[in-house]
Design a protein around this motif. Structure first.
Motif, mmCIF file in Angstrom:
data_model
loop_
_atom_site.group_PDB
_atom_site.id
_atom_site.type_symbol
_atom_site.label_atom_id
_atom_site.label_comp_id
_atom_site.label_asym_id
_atom_site.label_seq_id
_atom_site.Cartn_x
_atom_site.Cartn_y
_atom_site.Cartn_z
ATOM 1 N N SER A 1 -39.896 62.035 -15.825
ATOM 2 C CA SER A 1 -40.291 62.667 -14.560
ATOM 3 C C SER A 1 -39.663 61.990 -13.345
ATOM 4 N N GLY A 2 -38.635 61.206 -13.555
ATOM 5 C CA GLY A 2 -38.017 60.491 -12.444
ATOM 6 C C GLY A 2 -37.362 61.425 -11.444
ATOM 7 N N ASP A 3 -37.510 61.114 -10.163
ATOM 8 C CA ASP A 3 -36.953 61.941 -9.089
ATOM 9 C C ASP A 3 -36.073 61.069 -8.199
ATOM 10 N N PRO A 4 -34.747 61.220 -8.291
ATOM 11 C CA PRO A 4 -33.864 60.397 -7.456
ATOM 12 C C PRO A 4 -33.723 60.908 -6.029
ATOM 13 N N TRP A 5 -34.330 62.072 -5.734
ATOM 14 C CA TRP A 5 -34.088 62.746 -4.465
ATOM 15 C C TRP A 5 -35.128 62.426 -3.395
ATOM 16 N N GLU A 6 -35.921 61.402 -3.579
ATOM 17 C CA GLU A 6 -36.956 61.081 -2.601
ATOM 18 C C GLU A 6 -36.384 60.451 -1.338
ATOM 19 N N SER A 7 -35.267 59.758 -1.469
ATOM 20 C CA SER A 7 -34.625 59.130 -0.313
ATOM 21 C C SER A 7 -33.171 58.853 -0.654
ATOM 22 N N ALA A 8 -32.369 58.620 0.374
ATOM 23 C CA ALA A 8 -30.955 58.321 0.145
ATOM 24 C C ALA A 8 -30.791 57.006 -0.603
ATOM 25 N N SER A 9 -31.618 56.026 -0.300
ATOM 26 C CA SER A 9 -31.497 54.727 -0.974
ATOM 27 C C SER A 9 -31.847 54.844 -2.451
ATOM 28 N N SER B 1 -25.301 55.023 -8.465
ATOM 29 C CA SER B 1 -24.408 53.913 -8.797
ATOM 30 C C SER B 1 -24.554 53.515 -10.263
ATOM 31 N N GLN B 2 -25.768 53.580 -10.786
ATOM 32 C CA GLN B 2 -25.973 53.297 -12.208
ATOM 33 C C GLN B 2 -25.306 54.364 -13.080
ATOM 34 N N ALA B 3 -25.477 55.623 -12.694
ATOM 35 C CA ALA B 3 -24.894 56.720 -13.467
ATOM 36 C C ALA B 3 -23.371 56.648 -13.455
ATOM 37 N N PRO C 1 -17.100 58.834 -14.327
ATOM 38 C CA PRO C 1 -16.468 60.153 -14.222
ATOM 39 C C PRO C 1 -15.317 60.152 -13.223
ATOM 40 N N ASP C 2 -14.402 61.091 -13.399
ATOM 41 C CA ASP C 2 -13.271 61.228 -12.480
ATOM 42 C C ASP C 2 -13.680 61.871 -11.161
ATOM 43 N N VAL C 3 -14.780 62.621 -11.183
ATOM 44 C CA VAL C 3 -15.273 63.317 -9.998
ATOM 45 C C VAL C 3 -16.723 62.900 -9.773
ATOM 46 N N ALA C 4 -17.045 62.529 -8.547
ATOM 47 C CA ALA C 4 -18.420 62.163 -8.195
ATOM 48 C C ALA C 4 -19.143 63.415 -7.714
ATOM 49 N N VAL C 5 -20.125 63.857 -8.473
ATOM 50 C CA VAL C 5 -20.793 65.129 -8.205
ATOM 51 C C VAL C 5 -22.188 64.889 -7.637
ATOM 52 N N ILE C 6 -22.479 65.547 -6.528
ATOM 53 C CA ILE C 6 -23.834 65.562 -5.964
ATOM 54 C C ILE C 6 -24.401 66.953 -6.193
ATOM 55 N N GLU C 7 -25.501 67.031 -6.926
ATOM 56 C CA GLU C 7 -26.093 68.315 -7.304
ATOM 57 C C GLU C 7 -27.015 68.807 -6.183
ATOM 58 N N VAL C 8 -26.453 69.596 -5.290
ATOM 59 C CA VAL C 8 -27.187 70.042 -4.107
ATOM 60 C C VAL C 8 -28.359 70.946 -4.482
ATOM 61 N N GLU D 1 -31.136 67.010 6.126
ATOM 62 C CA GLU D 1 -30.900 65.646 6.599
ATOM 63 C C GLU D 1 -30.716 64.687 5.433
ATOM 64 N N LEU D 2 -31.500 64.885 4.379
ATOM 65 C CA LEU D 2 -31.360 64.038 3.204
ATOM 66 C C LEU D 2 -29.988 64.222 2.561
ATOM 67 N N LEU D 3 -29.510 65.456 2.494
ATOM 68 C CA LEU D 3 -28.184 65.706 1.931
ATOM 69 C C LEU D 3 -27.120 64.947 2.711
ATOM 70 N N ALA D 4 -27.172 65.013 4.027
ATOM 71 C CA ALA D 4 -26.184 64.306 4.843
ATOM 72 C C ALA D 4 -26.257 62.799 4.612
ATOM 73 N N GLU D 5 -27.466 62.266 4.524
ATOM 74 C CA GLU D 5 -27.632 60.830 4.287
ATOM 75 C C GLU D 5 -27.080 60.431 2.920
ATOM 76 N N ILE D 6 -27.312 61.275 1.928
ATOM 77 C CA ILE D 6 -26.830 60.978 0.576
ATOM 78 C C ILE D 6 -25.309 61.031 0.519
ATOM 79 N N VAL D 7 -24.719 62.060 1.110
ATOM 80 C CA VAL D 7 -23.257 62.157 1.115
ATOM 81 C C VAL D 7 -22.654 60.931 1.792
ATOM 82 N N GLU D 8 -23.205 60.561 2.922
ATOM 83 C CA GLU D 8 -22.685 59.401 3.652
ATOM 84 C C GLU D 8 -22.806 58.130 2.813
#
Length: 286
Positions: free
Chosen positions: A36-44, A51-53, A59-66, A105-112
Motif C-alpha cells: 500500500s505504499g504511496d510515493p506521491w505524498e510529497s516530492a521528497s 532514486s532507489q528504483a 533504465p535508459d529513460v526516467a519515467v514519471i507516471e503522471v 504543484e506536486l508534479l512541478a516539484e517532482i519534475v524539478e
C-alpha cells in the motif's frame, strides 16, 4: 545521456540511441514501498523512491507516471469527487481533475527534483494515459459509465495540453501517451483528436511517444507529428523510432534482434520475481 529524448532518436536513418525503455512503477512500488505504499505524498518522498528504483533497474529513460500521481491524489482526497461530478458533460471530470492546484504543484516539484537528481544522465519523460483513455478513466473514477465521442476526446486533449504547459519551464525530456490495453476501449484510435497536445509538444520541442493498446490506429495527419510509436506489432511507418513491446513474451522466450530504428519496451509485472527481472533485463542489454 541527455535530458531530452530527442537526442536518443535517430537522425537521417541513423541508429536509435535508446535500447531499453521500462515501465516499472507497479513493480518497484511493491518491491520498495510495500503493498500500500504511496510515493506521491510529497516530492521528497517520491524522490527517495525514484532514486532507489533508478538504482535498481538503471533504465535508459526516467519515467514519471503522471496518471498515477493524479490517481493517488484523488484517493487521498475522496471529497473531490463531488466537484468532478458537478456537471454532466463527459469531459468535465477530467477537466476538473487536471485543474486541481495541489497535484499540479506536486508534479512541478517532482519534475524539478528528479531533473536535479539525474543531472542529465537520462531524459525525464512524463507518461500518462492518452486523452481518450484518461477521459474514460476519469469518468470511471466517479462511477460514470459513458460512451466516448470525438468532441469530448478533443476536449480531453486540450485539458491534458493545459496540464503539461504548467511544467513547460522545466527541462521535460518528452511525453508518452499510453492507450487503453486490451479491449477496454473498443474501436480505432484517431490521433488527430490529440492535435491540441501534439501542437503543444511541437511548440516546446518535446518528443511525443504513443504506446498503442488494444485498438487499431486510424490513418491521420497527426501521426506524422508523433516521434515514437510503441507496440507489440502493427506499428505505423511514421515515427523516427519504434519501441518493440515485448512485455508479454519476455518472461518465456528470448527477444528478437532489433532493427536500426527500434528499441525494446518492457512493462514489468507488479508481482514479478526480482531475480528473473534482473536476469531478463541483463539479456536485453547484452
Amino acid at each position: 545521456m541527455s535530458q531530452s529524448l530527442a537526442d536518443l532518436l535517430p537522425v537521417e536513418g541513423g541508429k536509435v540511441g535508446l535500447r531499453l525503455w521500462l515501465k516499472a512503477s507497479a513493480y518497484t512500488r511493491r518491491l520498495l514501498l510495500g503493498e500500500s505504499g504511496d510515493p506521491w505524498e510529497s516530492a521528497s518522498k517520491y524522490l527517495a523512491y525514484f532514486s532507489q528504483a533508478q538504482g535498481l533497474l538503471k533504465p535508459d529513460v526516467a519515467v514519471i507516471e503522471v496518471g498515477e500521481l493524479f490517481d493517488a491524489w484523488l484517493q487521498r482526497n475522496p471529497a473531490a469527487k463531488a466537484e468532478l461530478t458537478a456537471k454532466r458533460k463527459l469531459s468535465f471530470p477530467l477537466r476538473k481533475l487536471l485543474e486541481q492546484t495541489a497535484p499540479r504543484e506536486l508534479l512541478a516539484e517532482i519534475v524539478e527534483a528528479v531533473v536535479a537528481h539525474l543531472r542529465g544522465q537520462a531524459p525525464v519523460v512524463l507518461a500518462m494515459p492518452s486523452p481518450r483513455f484518461w477521459l474514460h478513466l476519469a469518468n470511471r473514477a466517479v462511477d460514470r459509465e459513458v460512451e466516448l465521442d470525438d468532441d469530448n476526446i478533443e476536449d480531453a486533449a486540450m485539458y491534458v495540453a493545459d496540464l503539461v504547459r504548467s511544467v513547460s519551464s522545466l527541462p521535460v525530456g518528452g511525453i508518452l501517451f499510453e492507450e487503453a490495453p486490451g479491449d477496454v476501449l473498443p474501436g480505432p484510435v484517431n490521433a488527430e483528436l490529440y492535435r491540441p497536445m501534439v501542437n503543444v509538444a511541437k511548440h516546446y520541442r518535446w518528443p511525443l511517444a504513443l504506446r498503442l493498446g488494444g485498438g487499431a490506429l486510424s490513418e491521420a495527419p497527426a501521426l506524422a507529428d508523433i516521434d515514437v510509436f510503441i507496440g507489440a506489432d502493427g506499428l505505423p511507418v511514421a515515427g523516427s523510432a519504434h519501441g518493440v513491446d515485448i512485455s508479454a513474451s519476455l518472461w518465456t522466450q528470448d527477444a528478437a534482434p532489433l532493427a536500426q530504428n527500434q528499441f525494446y519496451f518492457v512493462e514489468i509485472p507488479r508481482d514479478a520475481q526480482p531475480e528473473q527481472v534482473l536476469e531478463r533485463l541483463a539479456r536485453l542489454r547484452s
